[in-house]
Scaffold this active site. Structure first.
Site, PDB file in Angstrom:
ATOM      1  N   GLU A  89      -5.568  -7.483   7.099  1.00 32.06           N
ATOM      2  CA  GLU A  89      -5.548  -6.474   6.859  1.00 32.06           C
ATOM      3  C   GLU A  89      -4.555  -5.600   8.131  1.00 32.06           C
ATOM      4  O   GLU A  89      -5.619  -6.222   9.053  1.00 32.06           O
ATOM      5  CB  GLU A  89      -6.481  -5.424   6.333  1.00 32.06           C
ATOM      6  CG  GLU A  89      -7.157  -5.909   4.825  1.00 32.06           C
ATOM      7  CD  GLU A  89      -8.694  -5.042   4.596  1.00 32.06           C
ATOM      8  OE1 GLU A  89      -8.820  -5.391   3.789  1.00 32.06           O
ATOM      9  OE2 GLU A  89      -8.677  -4.314   4.804  1.00 32.06           O
ATOM     10  N   SER A  90      -4.039  -4.651   7.795  1.00 32.88           N
ATOM     11  CA  SER A  90      -3.213  -3.958   8.779  1.00 32.88           C
ATOM     12  C   SER A  90      -2.453  -4.131   9.895  1.00 32.88           C
ATOM     13  O   SER A  90      -2.559  -5.644  10.337  1.00 32.88           O
ATOM     14  CB  SER A  90      -4.392  -3.280   9.450  1.00 32.88           C
ATOM     15  OG  SER A  90      -5.371  -2.516   8.696  1.00 32.88           O
ATOM     16  N   ASN A 140      -9.950  -6.814   8.410  1.00 37.06           N
ATOM     17  CA  ASN A 140      -8.870  -5.961   8.829  1.00 37.06           C
ATOM     18  C   ASN A 140      -9.195  -5.782  10.572  1.00 37.06           C
ATOM     19  O   ASN A 140     -10.016  -6.087  10.880  1.00 37.06           O
ATOM     20  CB  ASN A 140      -9.962  -4.270   8.466  1.00 37.06           C
ATOM     21  CG  ASN A 140      -9.039  -3.602   8.809  1.00 37.06           C
ATOM     22  OD1 ASN A 140      -7.886  -3.725   9.148  1.00 37.06           O
ATOM     23  ND2 ASN A 140      -9.232  -2.273   8.244  1.00 37.06           N
ATOM     24  N   LYS A 164       0.407   4.406   1.549  1.00 32.14           N
ATOM     25  CA  LYS A 164      -0.865   5.521   1.845  1.00 32.14           C
ATOM     26  C   LYS A 164       0.378   6.807   2.882  1.00 32.14           C
ATOM     27  O   LYS A 164       1.180   6.208   3.595  1.00 32.14           O
ATOM     28  CB  LYS A 164      -1.385   4.521   3.100  1.00 32.14           C
ATOM     29  CG  LYS A 164      -1.369   5.171   5.007  1.00 32.14           C
ATOM     30  CD  LYS A 164      -2.147   4.423   5.429  1.00 32.14           C
ATOM     31  CE  LYS A 164      -1.316   3.027   6.051  1.00 32.14           C
ATOM     32  NZ  LYS A 164      -2.460   2.586   7.039  1.00 32.14           N
ATOM     33  N   LYS A 168      -7.981   2.282  -2.612  1.00 38.09           N
ATOM     34  CA  LYS A 168      -8.632   2.556  -1.506  1.00 38.09           C
ATOM     35  C   LYS A 168      -8.746   3.912  -0.481  1.00 38.09           C
ATOM     36  O   LYS A 168      -8.557   4.712  -0.402  1.00 38.09           O
ATOM     37  CB  LYS A 168      -7.010   2.464  -0.453  1.00 38.09           C
ATOM     38  CG  LYS A 168      -6.773   1.857   1.176  1.00 38.09           C
ATOM     39  CD  LYS A 168      -7.794  -0.141   0.660  1.00 38.09           C
ATOM     40  CE  LYS A 168      -7.440  -0.600   2.315  1.00 38.09           C
ATOM     41  NZ  LYS A 168      -6.323  -0.101   2.637  1.00 38.09           N
ATOM     42  N   GLU A 182     -14.613  -5.052   2.747  1.00 36.25           N
ATOM     43  CA  GLU A 182     -13.839  -5.256   4.312  1.00 36.25           C
ATOM     44  C   GLU A 182     -14.761  -5.619   5.381  1.00 36.25           C
ATOM     45  O   GLU A 182     -15.186  -4.994   5.784  1.00 36.25           O
ATOM     46  CB  GLU A 182     -13.181  -4.277   4.645  1.00 36.25           C
ATOM     47  CG  GLU A 182     -11.995  -4.194   4.989  1.00 36.25           C
ATOM     48  CD  GLU A 182     -11.354  -2.323   5.651  1.00 36.25           C
ATOM     49  OE1 GLU A 182     -10.287  -2.521   4.924  1.00 36.25           O
ATOM     50  OE2 GLU A 182     -11.362  -1.808   6.174  1.00 36.25           O
ATOM     51  N   GLU A 187       1.001  -1.403   0.362  1.00 37.18           N
ATOM     52  CA  GLU A 187       0.280  -0.152  -0.093  1.00 37.18           C
ATOM     53  C   GLU A 187       0.662   1.454  -0.031  1.00 37.18           C
ATOM     54  O   GLU A 187       2.104   0.609   0.255  1.00 37.18           O
ATOM     55  CB  GLU A 187      -0.702  -0.095   1.308  1.00 37.18           C
ATOM     56  CG  GLU A 187      -1.990   0.909   1.503  1.00 37.18           C
ATOM     57  CD  GLU A 187      -3.214   1.058   2.262  1.00 37.18           C
ATOM     58  OE1 GLU A 187      -3.997   0.104   2.010  1.00 37.18           O
ATOM     59  OE2 GLU A 187      -2.857   1.376   3.252  1.00 37.18           O
TER      60      GLU A 187
END
Ligand code: IGP
Ligand code: MG
Length: 593
Positions: free
Chosen positions: A542-543, A510, A380, A440, A489, A378
């Site tokens: 994710e994350s 997530n 970001k 995103k 998500e 990603e």
């Protein structure tokens, strides 16, 4: 209409049936505006009765299907229009009541005569004021407090505003605000600006089914119990009307003048609000505990108003009212969505840029038959949880490095306000790489999907927590129709259910809860392990993924890929991080052999 005008002009009160018919005529588009005007003026000159007020409300609420579900709801909204320019006493008091366990459905409006109405203050305090009606009871169940914006409930009232403006005196419509709560209430505290109407008002509350209520009018017609002079009250108790009067001294409060509780702009009133919540002793706090004390008495939480005042003070001093406020404040996700709504409105005004038909690459193809955990990398720059992450990187250079390192796809944050991204970033990346690019963003409207595609996205993100079930399905179909894939998500069991019922093939779990920002890999692990999904569904974790151990954990739990932002954006060596995170898919290889 004529016949009712004449009747009222002869000072005859209307029966419920007559007033209902007159009300229906008022809302009928074919009724002459002049007739409505004459009717409202005559009604006011005669003096509105309980039956007339309640009947008008019943017509307005005819399609609401009001019924009690056994829960006891409370409202403490007043008429306003008292010219006192006091700060938002009842709005502040409602947090104290909710903290006491009373289910408060607080009706409210924007400013009319004061400089800050209930809704204006709530916006300033970052409390949601646009909760859909269908959610009211759930909110009361979950949080114990909900704020209702009355004009949103009754579109019929809008028609009346031009006529009302042409009448110099108040009309019945200036009275009925507090009677118009769209839930079936058990308890009510309401202040009215005209003490002459106390009796009729209390009767109207009885006709509308309230069990216990107090209607009051403070000194000088203030629509709250006043710290100066005497407040006239009527207690409605199971059909019985009991008049009484009350002063600040009688309930153990010192007297204060109106000037001591004056409000100002929404920002100024928010400051007053915070000082009260922080327990700072002042006439402002006195005004709140006085009114909250009466409310506690109505709801049978205490036996006397004196006790109620004492209890209200304790709730504030102990910090419980403040806790209630913290609970009501918008989560980060809600705030982002509110901002998105304005951004989308702007986008819709613009002329859509030319579609350049950039190629689409399939993410599902990328994810098929891999022996290793794949990485969606990603771009970001910043995030609301971390602030600035890295604003020194070029989207093109970074994306090219991600691509050569073996990224299954590249995710580009396009939200500007909270993530410092843009559609331009997306376009730059998409025109330089040959892997799928994920837009995103917090998508709430088709126009954002159009923009994502025009700027080269092959995949869009839809966040279940941010959308209604109906809306997510519409947006999902729209993206499919545009030839794009969708990463849906989710964060919990319920959201996962919604994703699978859509037929989503790429589901993002997530690890970060977008309401609280908490990151928890274990939570996702359990969710994936217990999931009942088709064998062709890919899970993306994710994350919050930082190292080999994290990657192995989610891989073992069933993830096909991970979505990594911060760890890559702050990496000294992107290739090294890719090597560390591209773990073997242990379980999958095992099962197959
Ligand atoms: O930077 P991290 O912790 O690796 O997280 C990346 C990605 O999962 C995260 O940015 C994200 C996941 N879902 C989102 C929805 C909107 C905005 C951002 C996100
Ligand atoms: Mg008020």
């Amino acid at each position: 209409m004529r016949k009712y005008i004449e009747r009222v002009m002869k000072s005859k009160n209307l029966t419920a049936i007559e007033m209902k018919e007159a009300s229906e005529l008022m809302f009928h588009e074919q009724t002459d505006a002049e007739d409505i005007k004459s009717f409202l003026i005559a009604l006011h000159e005669k003096g509105e009765t309980a039956v007339e007020m309640a009947s008008l409300i019943q017509v307005l609420q005819a399609d609401l299907n009001l019924k009690s579900n056994g829960a006891h709801y409370f409202d403490n909204c007043g008429t306003g229009g008292d010219g006192s320019n006091s700060f938002n006493i009842s709005t502040t008091a409602s947090f104290t009541l909710a903290a006491a366990g009373i289910k408060v459905a607080k009706n409210g409006n924007r400013k009319v005569t004061s400089s800050s109405g209930s809704t204006d203050l709530l916006e300033e305090l970052q409390i949601p004021t646009t909760i859909p009606q269908a959610r009211f009871e759930d909110e009361l169940h979950e949080k114990g407090l909900v704020f209702i914006f009355a004009p949103a409930i009754y579109p019929k009232l809008k028609q009346m505003s031009a006529i009302r403006k042409s009448i110099p005196t108040p009309t019945i419509f200036n009275l009925i605000g507090p009677l118009s709560n769209p839930l079936q209430l058990t308890y009510q505290l309401t202040g009215i600006n005209n003490p002459a109407l106390l009796h009729e008002y209390a009767k109207a509350l009885h006709l509308l089914g309230r069990e216990r209520a107090v209607v009051l009018s403070g000194e000088g017609g203030m629509d709250e119990a006043s710290l100066h002079g005497t407040t006239q009250c009527i207690l409605l108790d199971h059909g019985e009307l009991i008049p009484f009067s009350i002063t600040a001294n009688e309930v153990g409060l010192r007297e204060s003048s109106l000037a001591d509780i004056t409000g100002g702009t929404p920002a100024e009133n928010a400051e007053i609000f915070h000082s009260i919540m922080d327990g700072i002793d002042s006439p402002y706090q006195d005004a709140v505990v006085f009114n909250a004390g009466i409310a506690l008495f109505i709801a049978n939480e205490v036996e006397t108003i004196q006790q109620g005042v004492k209890k209200a003070r304790e709730i504030i001093q102990s910090g419980k009212a403040k806790e209630m406020y913290e609970k009501m404040k918008m989560t980060v996700l809600q705030k982002i969505i509110e901002t998105k709504k304005t951004e989308v409105a702007e986008l819709l005004k613009l002329e859509k840029p030319m579609d350049q038909q950039l190629p689409i690459y399939s993410l599902a193809d990328q994810l098929s038959n891999s022996e290793q955990l794949r990485i969606i990398a990603e771009f970001k720059r910043a995030s609301p949880s971390k602030g600035m992450i890295n604003d020194q990187l070029s989207p093109i250079d970074t994306a090219l490095q991600y691509e050569t390192a073996g990224a299954a796809a590249i995710s580009v944050l396009t939200d500007r306000t909270y993530f410092k991204g843009s559609f331009q970033d997306l376009y730059q990346v998409a025109t330089h790489v040959k892997v799928p690019v994920l837009c995103k963003d917090f998508i709430i409207d088709e126009v954002q999907i159009d923009y994502a595609r025009i700027h080269g996205a092959s995949v869009i993100l839809l966040i279940v927590a941010a959308l209604s079930k109906e809306r997510i399905s519409e947006l999902y179909q729209y993206a499919k129709y545009k030839g794009m894939e969708v990463l849906v998500e989710v964060h919990d069991e319920r959201e996962l259910q919604i994703a699978t019922s859509l037929g989503a093939k790429i589901i993002g779990i997530n690890n970060r809860n977008l309401h609280t920002f908490e990151v928890d890999l274990n939570h996702s692990k359990t969710l994936m392990k217990n999931a009942k999904v088709d064998s062709d569904v890919f899970f993306i974790s994710e994350s919050g993924i930082q190292n080999t151990e994290d990657a192995q954990t989610v891989s073992d739990a069933g993830a096909t890929a991970i979505l990594v932002g911060e760890t890559l954006m702050t990496a000294e060596n992107i290739h090294k991080v890719f090597n560390e995170l591209s773990v073997e898919k242990r379980e999958v290889t095992y099962d197959k052999s």
